[in-house]
Design a protein around this motif. Structure first.
Motif, PDB file in Angstrom:
ATOM      1  N   PHE A  38       0.822  -1.215   0.000  1.00  0.00           N
ATOM      2  CA  PHE A  38       0.000   0.000   0.000  1.00  0.00           C
ATOM      3  C   PHE A  38       0.855   1.264   0.000  1.00  0.00           C
ATOM      4  CE2 PHE A  38      -4.286  -1.611   1.867  1.00  0.00           C
ATOM      5  CZ  PHE A  38      -4.364  -2.522   0.838  1.00  0.00           C
ATOM      6  N   LEU A  39       2.041   1.205   0.606  1.00  0.00           N
ATOM      7  CA  LEU A  39       2.909   2.385   0.664  1.00  0.00           C
ATOM      8  C   LEU A  39       3.302   2.874  -0.729  1.00  0.00           C
ATOM      9  CD1 LEU A  39       5.298   1.500   3.635  1.00  0.00           C
ATOM     10  CD2 LEU A  39       3.311   3.031   3.667  1.00  0.00           C
ATOM     11  N   VAL A  40       3.314   1.962  -1.699  1.00  0.00           N
ATOM     12  CA  VAL A  40       3.698   2.324  -3.061  1.00  0.00           C
ATOM     13  C   VAL A  40       2.687   3.282  -3.690  1.00  0.00           C
ATOM     14  CG1 VAL A  40       4.218   1.382  -5.356  1.00  0.00           C
ATOM     15  CG2 VAL A  40       4.924   0.148  -3.317  1.00  0.00           C
ATOM     16  N   LYS A  41       1.460   3.308  -3.165  1.00  0.00           N
ATOM     17  CA  LYS A  41       0.432   4.182  -3.739  1.00  0.00           C
ATOM     18  C   LYS A  41       0.695   5.658  -3.457  1.00  0.00           C
ATOM     19  CE  LYS A  41      -3.112   3.173  -5.336  1.00  0.00           C
ATOM     20  NZ  LYS A  41      -3.553   3.087  -6.747  1.00  0.00           N
ATOM     21  N   PHE A  42       1.515   5.965  -2.442  1.00  0.00           N
ATOM     22  CA  PHE A  42       1.828   7.368  -2.171  1.00  0.00           C
ATOM     23  C   PHE A  42       2.560   8.016  -3.343  1.00  0.00           C
ATOM     24  CE2 PHE A  42       0.613   6.217   2.078  1.00  0.00           C
ATOM     25  CZ  PHE A  42       0.198   7.414   2.663  1.00  0.00           C
ATOM     26  N   PRO A  43       3.697   7.464  -3.809  1.00  0.00           N
ATOM     27  CA  PRO A  43       4.336   8.070  -4.985  1.00  0.00           C
ATOM     28  C   PRO A  43       3.497   7.988  -6.247  1.00  0.00           C
ATOM     29  CG  PRO A  43       5.470   6.043  -4.342  1.00  0.00           C
ATOM     30  CD  PRO A  43       4.523   6.388  -3.239  1.00  0.00           C
ATOM     31  N   VAL A  44       2.599   6.996  -6.337  1.00  0.00           N
ATOM     32  CA  VAL A  44       1.690   6.950  -7.485  1.00  0.00           C
ATOM     33  C   VAL A  44       0.844   8.225  -7.527  1.00  0.00           C
ATOM     34  CG1 VAL A  44      -0.357   5.801  -8.431  1.00  0.00           C
ATOM     35  CG2 VAL A  44       1.597   4.434  -7.681  1.00  0.00           C
ATOM     36  N   ALA A  45       0.293   8.601  -6.366  1.00  0.00           N
ATOM     37  CA  ALA A  45      -0.508   9.826  -6.300  1.00  0.00           C
ATOM     38  C   ALA A  45       0.355  11.057  -6.519  1.00  0.00           C
ATOM     39  CB  ALA A  45      -1.207   9.910  -4.944  1.00  0.00           C
ATOM     40  N   TRP A  46       1.528  11.093  -5.907  1.00  0.00           N
ATOM     41  CA  TRP A  46       2.401  12.266  -6.045  1.00  0.00           C
ATOM     42  C   TRP A  46       2.750  12.542  -7.501  1.00  0.00           C
ATOM     43  CZ3 TRP A  46       6.118  10.259  -1.685  1.00  0.00           C
ATOM     44  CH2 TRP A  46       5.491  10.439  -0.446  1.00  0.00           C
ATOM     45  N   LEU A 205      -3.605  14.005  -0.757  1.00  0.00           N
ATOM     46  CA  LEU A 205      -3.843  14.968   0.309  1.00  0.00           C
ATOM     47  C   LEU A 205      -2.542  15.572   0.839  1.00  0.00           C
ATOM     48  CD1 LEU A 205      -6.197  16.164   1.945  1.00  0.00           C
ATOM     49  CD2 LEU A 205      -5.905  14.289   3.575  1.00  0.00           C
ATOM     50  N   SER A 206      -1.460  14.787   0.813  1.00  0.00           N
ATOM     51  CA  SER A 206      -0.172  15.266   1.331  1.00  0.00           C
ATOM     52  C   SER A 206       0.610  16.078   0.299  1.00  0.00           C
ATOM     53  CB  SER A 206       0.684  14.081   1.795  1.00  0.00           C
ATOM     54  OG  SER A 206       1.013  13.240   0.700  1.00  0.00           O
ATOM     55  N   LEU A 207       0.206  16.011  -0.946  1.00  0.00           N
ATOM     56  CA  LEU A 207       0.943  16.703  -2.010  1.00  0.00           C
ATOM     57  C   LEU A 207       1.037  18.215  -1.795  1.00  0.00           C
ATOM     58  CD1 LEU A 207       2.427  15.941  -4.659  1.00  0.00           C
ATOM     59  CD2 LEU A 207       0.318  16.528  -5.879  1.00  0.00           C
ATOM     60  N   PRO A 208      -0.025  18.887  -1.320  1.00  0.00           N
ATOM     61  CA  PRO A 208       0.101  20.327  -1.078  1.00  0.00           C
ATOM     62  C   PRO A 208       1.181  20.686  -0.064  1.00  0.00           C
ATOM     63  CG  PRO A 208      -2.214  19.690  -1.119  1.00  0.00           C
ATOM     64  CD  PRO A 208      -1.415  18.427  -1.145  1.00  0.00           C
ATOM     65  N   LEU A 209       1.505  19.774   0.855  1.00  0.00           N
ATOM     66  CA  LEU A 209       2.578  20.047   1.808  1.00  0.00           C
ATOM     67  C   LEU A 209       3.916  20.161   1.088  1.00  0.00           C
ATOM     68  CD1 LEU A 209       1.612  17.663   4.759  1.00  0.00           C
ATOM     69  CD2 LEU A 209       1.332  20.146   4.630  1.00  0.00           C
ATOM     70  N   PHE A 210       4.169  19.254   0.144  1.00  0.00           N
ATOM     71  CA  PHE A 210       5.386  19.350  -0.664  1.00  0.00           C
ATOM     72  C   PHE A 210       5.398  20.668  -1.442  1.00  0.00           C
ATOM     73  CE2 PHE A 210       5.069  14.744  -0.090  1.00  0.00           C
ATOM     74  CZ  PHE A 210       6.386  14.398   0.167  1.00  0.00           C
ATOM     75  N   ASP A 216      10.080  25.659  -5.674  1.00  0.00           N
ATOM     76  CA  ASP A 216      10.784  25.474  -6.954  1.00  0.00           C
ATOM     77  C   ASP A 216      10.494  24.079  -7.494  1.00  0.00           C
ATOM     78  OD1 ASP A 216      11.980  27.993  -7.033  1.00  0.00           O
ATOM     79  OD2 ASP A 216      13.603  27.337  -5.710  1.00  0.00           O
ATOM     80  N   TRP A 217      10.235  23.979  -8.779  1.00  0.00           N
ATOM     81  CA  TRP A 217       9.758  22.716  -9.349  1.00  0.00           C
ATOM     82  C   TRP A 217      10.771  21.589  -9.209  1.00  0.00           C
ATOM     83  CZ3 TRP A 217      11.972  19.732 -13.110  1.00  0.00           C
ATOM     84  CH2 TRP A 217      12.984  20.301 -13.873  1.00  0.00           C
ATOM     85  N   ASN A 218      12.082  21.883  -9.354  1.00  0.00           N
ATOM     86  CA  ASN A 218      13.065  20.801  -9.293  1.00  0.00           C
ATOM     87  C   ASN A 218      13.235  20.260  -7.879  1.00  0.00           C
ATOM     88  OD1 ASN A 218      14.152  23.254  -8.554  1.00  0.00           O
ATOM     89  ND2 ASN A 218      16.084  22.972  -9.655  1.00  0.00           N
ATOM     90  N   HIS A 219      13.145  21.128  -6.874  1.00  0.00           N
ATOM     91  CA  HIS A 219      13.193  20.657  -5.491  1.00  0.00           C
ATOM     92  C   HIS A 219      11.951  19.831  -5.161  1.00  0.00           C
ATOM     93  CE1 HIS A 219      15.903  24.391  -4.572  1.00  0.00           C
ATOM     94  NE2 HIS A 219      16.562  23.408  -5.175  1.00  0.00           N
ATOM     95  N   PHE A 220      10.813  20.295  -5.654  1.00  0.00           N
ATOM     96  CA  PHE A 220       9.554  19.576  -5.461  1.00  0.00           C
ATOM     97  C   PHE A 220       9.609  18.184  -6.103  1.00  0.00           C
ATOM     98  CE2 PHE A 220       5.426  18.470  -7.350  1.00  0.00           C
ATOM     99  CZ  PHE A 220       4.615  18.429  -6.221  1.00  0.00           C
ATOM    100  N   GLN A 221      10.080  18.122  -7.345  1.00  0.00           N
ATOM    101  CA  GLN A 221      10.178  16.850  -8.064  1.00  0.00           C
ATOM    102  C   GLN A 221      11.130  15.891  -7.352  1.00  0.00           C
ATOM    103  OE1 GLN A 221       8.570  15.585 -10.694  1.00  0.00           O
ATOM    104  NE2 GLN A 221       9.800  13.725 -10.637  1.00  0.00           N
ATOM    105  N   LEU A 222      12.243  16.398  -6.869  1.00  0.00           N
ATOM    106  CA  LEU A 222      13.211  15.562  -6.167  1.00  0.00           C
ATOM    107  C   LEU A 222      12.628  15.014  -4.874  1.00  0.00           C
ATOM    108  CD1 LEU A 222      16.172  14.631  -6.524  1.00  0.00           C
ATOM    109  CD2 LEU A 222      16.848  16.579  -5.105  1.00  0.00           C
ATOM    110  N   ALA A 223      11.857  15.831  -4.175  1.00  0.00           N
ATOM    111  CA  ALA A 223      11.293  15.420  -2.884  1.00  0.00           C
ATOM    112  C   ALA A 223      10.259  14.307  -3.032  1.00  0.00           C
ATOM    113  CB  ALA A 223      10.670  16.627  -2.188  1.00  0.00           C
ATOM    114  N   ASN A 334      -6.740  29.952  -2.210  1.00  0.00           N
ATOM    115  CA  ASN A 334      -5.388  29.432  -2.082  1.00  0.00           C
ATOM    116  C   ASN A 334      -5.254  28.108  -2.809  1.00  0.00           C
ATOM    117  OD1 ASN A 334      -3.223  27.774  -0.641  1.00  0.00           O
ATOM    118  ND2 ASN A 334      -2.849  29.839   0.171  1.00  0.00           N
ATOM    119  N   ILE A 335      -4.259  27.976  -3.690  1.00  0.00           N
ATOM    120  CA  ILE A 335      -4.110  26.754  -4.486  1.00  0.00           C
ATOM    121  C   ILE A 335      -3.804  25.552  -3.604  1.00  0.00           C
ATOM    122  CG2 ILE A 335      -1.656  27.221  -4.900  1.00  0.00           C
ATOM    123  CD1 ILE A 335      -1.967  25.840  -7.608  1.00  0.00           C
ATOM    124  N   PHE A 336      -3.090  25.767  -2.509  1.00  0.00           N
ATOM    125  CA  PHE A 336      -2.721  24.648  -1.635  1.00  0.00           C
ATOM    126  C   PHE A 336      -3.943  24.098  -0.889  1.00  0.00           C
ATOM    127  CE2 PHE A 336       0.835  27.664  -1.932  1.00  0.00           C
ATOM    128  CZ  PHE A 336       1.754  26.855  -2.588  1.00  0.00           C
TER     129      PHE A 336
END
Length: 488
Positions: A38-46, A205-210, A216-223, A334-336
């Motif tokens: 189930f943990l694999v679904k987190f990066p799927v959503a991200w 739901l956690s994506l807005p926190l990132f 910056d898009w590259n820091h976001f993508q890396l995270a 607010n977009i977040f």
């Protein structure tokens, strides 16, 4: 009376799935496997939803102007952007506005195409080579492509790497779901199959926190990519599906895994060998030994009709979920918080679908949720035009789709036989991606005719509901292993 009860118990025991009889419907072993899968679904959503913060709306103007007027000029060769909310995004870094604005949309379309390819390719590979190795390969590809995407120097490199990232993401989706369904007994399969969607909702739901802390898009993508390194440990933690091993004739390997599972669940191991031998003999005596053949899904009349019906309902989910979301548009604010609210809407629908599938079954649940979405969208064309009414009806439509999405995942996992299950689920998910690729074009028709998009988003799920009538209700039924069982 006692004789009748004993006979009923014997009949029920003989009809029970041999794997469930050996290790139980659910236990500590299955719960542990489900947890790590189930943990694999987190990066799927991200990764699927990351475009929201990779390419958010940004005010811009020609570099010779002082005010951000969002105006395109034929004489302007360079644009400057408002960085009050975000730092660098792919829009500002590569000036994806005006004549280049279509490149932003093309990036997401190509990403969805990658999900489609990943569903098909890894669905086929995992029917051929097992669930574990293709799953691990997809996780590794997801890590490498996700991290390297953050270092892209131009749009072409960014989009190409995201395509491979999408292929990997589609692979983890299809292999992880089928592996989960093959380990859980019929008693708990409906609840677990739907709970499988919750990590995606939480990831969304956690994506807005990132996005909030990494502007910056590259820091976001890396995270959102680096956490996948943890999944490399699954090489040691994740076993192969014993059900697939038995259908592949690898009886001894299946026996070892089942004995380990039985011990972890506190069940006796003495009779496991006889259960697996019986199941292996049944599979080997079956002349249809072909695996991972899409042709097999359309070879027999009942399986062909059911494949077409479930695939269309997957199309409905992809088409209506992404299409209605885009048609409603961004709520001012607010977009977040907007992204968080839209993600939170999905959680209640997913949880409700657990009880709906348990009480009503797959068939009635899918028909009902499709009707909720269809009628909600059609009502948009007749109610007085207002932002509030559109938002309420649109959210009702998305709520219905959250139930439908959870149900079709479960339905497809139970409907297809083991020998073509991954191929069937992969094909179904592929059709959903086609729907999500078509949806933006329909949603934008609202600029020409305001009534056309809700009409199309309303009629499509109602057609899907009608096609559900030819599907059997798989609630509480033994998973079919062979093509003959699937046809019956």
């Amino acid at each position: 009376m006692l004789e009748n009860e004993t006979r009923d118990a014997e009949n029920q025991n003989s009809a029970e799935d041999p794997i469930t009889r050996a290790i139980g419907a659910i236990g500590k072993w299955q719960i542990w496997i489900c947890f790590i899968v189930f943990l694999v679904k987190f990066p799927v959503a991200w990764h699927q939803m990351s475009i929201i913060f990779l390419a958010p709306p940004m005010n811009y103007t020609c570099s010779t102007n002082d005010e951000y007027d969002n105006h395109c000029s034929a004489n302007c060769t360079e644009y400057k952007f408002d960085h009050s909310v975000f730092g660098d995004t792919i829009v500002s870094q590569w000036s994806l506005v005006c004549s280049k604005e279509w490149l932003k949309n093309a990036t997401q379309t190509i990403f969805m195409l990658g999900i489609l390819v990943g569903n098909m390719v890894f669905g086929h590979l995992s029917d051929r080579f097992g669930r574990r190795l293709p799953f691990l390969a997809a996780v590794f590809l997801q890590l490498i492509s996700g991290v390297t995407t953050a270092y892209s120097v131009n749009w072409h490199m960014f989009t190409s790497l995201r395509f491979f990232l999408a292929v990997a993401t589609g692979g983890t989706m299809v292999t992880s779901f089928v592996l989960t369904m093959e380990l859980i007994g019929t008693k708990y399969r409906d609840a677990v199959g739907i709970l499988y969607q919750i990590p995606f909702n939480l990831g969304h739901l956690s994506l807005p926190l990132f996005g909030y802390f990494l502007r910056d898009w590259n820091h976001f993508q890396l995270a959102i990519s680096l956490p996948s390194v943890l999944f490399l440990s699954y090489y040691y933690l994740l076993p192969e599906s014993p059900r697939w091993l038995l259908t592949a004739g690898r009886d001894e390997e299946a026996l070892k895994i089942l004995e380990t599972a039985a011990k972890r669940n506190g069940r006796p191991t003495e009779g496991i060998s006889s259960y697996t031998q019986k199941m292996a003999v049944e599979v080997k005596s079956n002349p249809n030994k072909e695996r991972a053949s899409f042709i097999a899904l359309f070879r027999t009349p009942k399986l062909r009709a059911r494949t077409l019906a479930i695939c269309f309902n997957w199309f409905v989910c992809g088409f209506c979920f992404f299409g209605v979301s885009q048609y409603i548009g961004h709520v001012s604010g607010n977009i977040f918080s907007n992204v968080a609210i839209s993600a939170a809407i999905l959680v209640p629908g997913t949880l409700i679908s657990i009880y709906a599938n348990k009480i009503l079954g797959r068939k009635i649940t899918l028909i009902s949720s499709n009707c909720v979405t269809g009628l909600s969208c059609l009502l948009i064309t007749v109610v007085p035009q207002s932002e509030a009414s559109y938002l309420i009806l649109g959210c009702a439509g998305l709520w219905g789709m959250s139930i439908s999405f959870a149900t079709v995942y479960l339905y497809a996992g139970e409907l297809f036989p083991t020998v073509v299950r991954n191929s069937g689920v992969g094909l179904s998910s592929t059709v959903a991606r086609i729907g999500s690729m078509v949806a933006p074009f329909v949603a934008t028709l609202g600029h020409r005719s305001s009534w056309l998009p809700p009409i199309l988003f309303g009629i499509t799920p109602l057609v899907g509901a009608c096609l559900c009538l030819i599907l059997p209700d798989t609630r509480g039924k033994k998973l079919p292993d062979t093509l003959e069982e699937g046809e019956e």
